[in-house]
Scaffold this motif. Structure first.
Motif, short mmCIF file in Angstrom:
data_model
loop_
_atom_site.label_atom_id
_atom_site.label_comp_id
_atom_site.label_asym_id
_atom_site.label_seq_id
_atom_site.Cartn_x
_atom_site.Cartn_y
_atom_site.Cartn_z
N UNK A 136 0.84 -1.21 0.00
CA UNK A 136 0.00 0.00 0.00
C UNK A 136 0.87 1.26 0.00
N UNK A 137 0.26 2.34 -0.40
CA UNK A 137 0.91 3.65 -0.29
C UNK A 137 0.01 4.57 0.51
N UNK A 138 0.61 5.48 1.21
CA UNK A 138 -0.17 6.51 1.89
C UNK A 138 -0.42 7.65 0.90
N UNK A 139 -1.66 8.10 0.83
CA UNK A 139 -1.98 9.24 -0.04
C UNK A 139 -2.80 10.25 0.76
N UNK A 140 -2.47 11.49 0.53
CA UNK A 140 -3.15 12.61 1.19
C UNK A 140 -4.61 12.68 0.74
N UNK A 141 -5.54 12.67 1.69
CA UNK A 141 -6.95 12.82 1.36
C UNK A 141 -7.31 14.30 1.15
N UNK A 142 -6.39 15.17 1.49
CA UNK A 142 -6.57 16.60 1.19
C UNK A 142 -7.31 17.37 2.27
N UNK A 143 -7.93 16.65 3.23
CA UNK A 143 -8.73 17.29 4.28
C UNK A 143 -8.01 17.20 5.63
N UNK A 144 -8.34 18.14 6.53
CA UNK A 144 -7.93 18.00 7.91
C UNK A 144 -8.71 16.84 8.57
N UNK A 145 -8.18 16.33 9.69
CA UNK A 145 -8.81 15.17 10.33
C UNK A 145 -10.19 15.51 10.89
N UNK A 146 -10.45 16.82 11.11
CA UNK A 146 -11.73 17.19 11.74
C UNK A 146 -12.73 17.78 10.74
N UNK A 147 -12.51 17.52 9.43
CA UNK A 147 -13.33 18.18 8.41
C UNK A 147 -14.80 17.76 8.49
N UNK A 148 -15.06 16.54 8.93
CA UNK A 148 -16.47 16.11 9.01
C UNK A 148 -17.22 16.93 10.04
N UNK A 149 -16.50 17.40 11.05
CA UNK A 149 -17.16 18.20 12.08
C UNK A 149 -17.28 19.67 11.66
N UNK A 150 -16.25 20.17 10.98
CA UNK A 150 -16.27 21.59 10.61
C UNK A 150 -17.07 21.85 9.33
N UNK A 151 -17.10 20.87 8.42
CA UNK A 151 -17.74 21.06 7.10
C UNK A 151 -18.52 19.82 6.71
N UNK A 152 -19.64 19.58 7.40
CA UNK A 152 -20.38 18.32 7.14
C UNK A 152 -20.91 18.21 5.72
N UNK A 153 -21.05 19.34 5.02
CA UNK A 153 -21.56 19.31 3.64
C UNK A 153 -20.58 18.62 2.69
N UNK A 154 -19.36 18.34 3.14
CA UNK A 154 -18.41 17.62 2.29
C UNK A 154 -18.64 16.10 2.34
N UNK A 155 -19.57 15.68 3.20
CA UNK A 155 -20.05 14.29 3.21
C UNK A 155 -18.97 13.27 3.56
N UNK A 156 -17.90 13.74 4.21
CA UNK A 156 -16.88 12.78 4.63
C UNK A 156 -17.48 11.86 5.69
N UNK A 168 -9.63 6.63 -8.27
CA UNK A 168 -8.45 7.36 -8.76
C UNK A 168 -7.22 7.03 -7.93
N UNK A 169 -7.38 6.95 -6.61
CA UNK A 169 -6.22 6.70 -5.76
C UNK A 169 -5.66 5.29 -5.98
N UNK A 170 -6.52 4.36 -6.40
CA UNK A 170 -6.00 3.02 -6.70
C UNK A 170 -5.12 3.04 -7.94
N UNK A 171 -5.47 3.90 -8.89
CA UNK A 171 -4.61 4.02 -10.08
C UNK A 171 -3.29 4.69 -9.70
N UNK A 172 -3.34 5.66 -8.79
CA UNK A 172 -2.10 6.28 -8.32
C UNK A 172 -1.24 5.24 -7.58
N UNK A 173 -1.90 4.40 -6.77
CA UNK A 173 -1.17 3.34 -6.07
C UNK A 173 -0.47 2.43 -7.07
#
Lengths: 290, 290
Positions: A136-156, A168-173
């Motif tokens: 496996x590879x680690x890939x940046x999800x682009x969000x802070x760890x608390x984004x679900x609490x601060x921005x619930x409209x992002x549906x994380x 897409x991230x599987x192709x990057x992997x």
């Protein structure tokens, strides 16, 4: 994934109903919001001997995703029945199967009912993955760890049909010589895989990050923790920093049809493979009949 | 959006072909990656008198999105023909129409051809919106402004079928008493709307943020800038900080069927409405015939 059994739902009434269709039949219009906007939710349950596994956890998460997307509340009695029926039809398949069930917002521009179906399929044989482990590879999800609490409209933390990034991230992997991904937050936390939960053994404790970090509550991970606890092993739901993961002496990506897939390398660095622990965990998972 | 004309593509050969189907016909299987994963791309072109507008810009962006998703390169000759044909069929509709064209990765688990279609539809009448303006809220997109450069696997700037968040933010806007959204980056930059580009007039210059910020190159915004420049007005593609927007004396959300929709409030704060500029811009847009 080879489709075997399709049940298509009629959700135009509160009680709803479902009926068998051919799995290769075209049933979706091009203006269904599921395909034009990825505007819907899904779950995939593993099936053994015709029995869907962790079904109540899947149904609860399905309802949670529906709520996060402001979709009509699913009639869980109906969805339970359709998943059980679909799984039951595959009891004699003789191989590992699964049921994927989906609900979309329905037709665009109409005040219409949601669209729903349950598709039974033959799953990939997980034997080799469970034995040999995955890179496996680690890939940046682009969000802070608390984004679900601060921005619930992002549906994380919702399991939506908008999964282009998860593919897409599987192709990057693959470009990096790996086959799977561990998402990280921009502020250095371990999150989950694109279709799995992460469990790491750190300082002797099996640990998984909490759903409050905008990740899915893992149905398979939940059953794994129940089994581990029953065996007197220590578990913890807690934040995992990237540096913590470097200390792990076992890492697994856990999902419905593959079970616990041991990670053998992360970003090219070897991770210890504990075959005994992996076999114990997957043995417990395979022994489930609910 | 009311569907009028559907052309469905056969992409199993390099040259491809298309044929008319009924717009309400079910043509998509439930295991199409477009619906199971939102794994595909789309464009929506406005149509006036049967002519698709900004078609070459839409086709170029379609090819760009395909490349970002590692989809097969679309045969643009074929896509141009199908969009032109679909638009042409609506020449006598007598109202504003549009063509939405989509390509998905095809059937899951098969080495299959992409799935494609072009749907001609009646657009909402933009008259009131252009005259009265719209109320918008700023919502955090959750990403830094440079995420497309640091983490291209997140597909920011691709126009994908995974648009659940783009719909979710509209519901959040509605909860806040608005009807549209301006996305901001976590580090304080203005990005775009969920289905529009932002143009702001700041210190006498019409400015829009650059596509390098993980936003779509706006097809309508591009035509607007061409028209403004032709009239000797100053334009600039440049970063816009949230504080810069507070200084704007005109803000528009620009998209294919609505044209330039003037913003009258942002987060409840009034924004000046320049009716003359809005009419000039939309007049130029409506005069296009290519």
């Amino acid at each position: 994934m080879k489709p075997l059994i399709l049940n298509f739902l009629d959700l135009s009434t509160p009680e709803g109903s479902f009926a068998r269709r051919e799995p290769d039949e075209a049933l979706i219009r091009v203006d269904n919001l599921g395909i034009t906007r990825g505007d819907g939710i899904f779950e995939t349950a593993g099936v053994i001997e015709g029995v869907p596994l962790a079904l109540e956890a899947h149904l609860a998460r399905f309802a949670r995703s529906a709520s996060m997307l402001d979709l009509p509340e699913p009639n869980l009695d109906l969805w339970r029945r359709v998943v059980v029926d679909t799984a039951h039809q595959m009891a004699d398949a003789g191989v590992l199967t699964g049921v994927k069930f989906c609900m979309t917002r329905g037709i665009e521009g109409e005040v219409s009912a949601p669209t729903g179906w349950a598709l039974g399929f033959i799953a990939d044989d997980p034997t080799a993955v469970r034995r040999d482990g995955i890179d496996v590879v680690k890939l940046d999800r682009g969000f802070r760890h608390d984004v679900a609490e601060t921005s619930p409209w992002l549906l994380q933390g919702a399991k939506t049909l908008s999964y282009a990034v998860n593919k897409s991230v599987l192709r990057e992997a693959e470009r990096r010589g790996a086959t799977d991904v561990i998402f990280t937050s921009t502020d250095g936390y371990i999150l989950e895989g694109p279709s799995s939960s992460l469990v790491a053994r750190i300082d002797g404790v099996y640990v998984t990050p909490p759903p409050s970090m905008g990740i899915l509550p893992g149905t398979t991970q939940g059953d794994i923790f129940t089994c581990l606890e029953r065996r007197g092993l220590a578990t913890r739901v807690d934040a995992v920093k990237v540096a913590d993961l470097d200390r792990a002496d076992g890492v697994w990506l856990c999902s419905s049809t593959r079970g616990a897939a041991p990670v053998r390398t992360i970003d090219g660095n070897a991770v210890p493979l504990d075959h005994a622990a992996t076999e114990l965990i997957n043995g417990d998972l395979d022994a489930r009949r609910s």
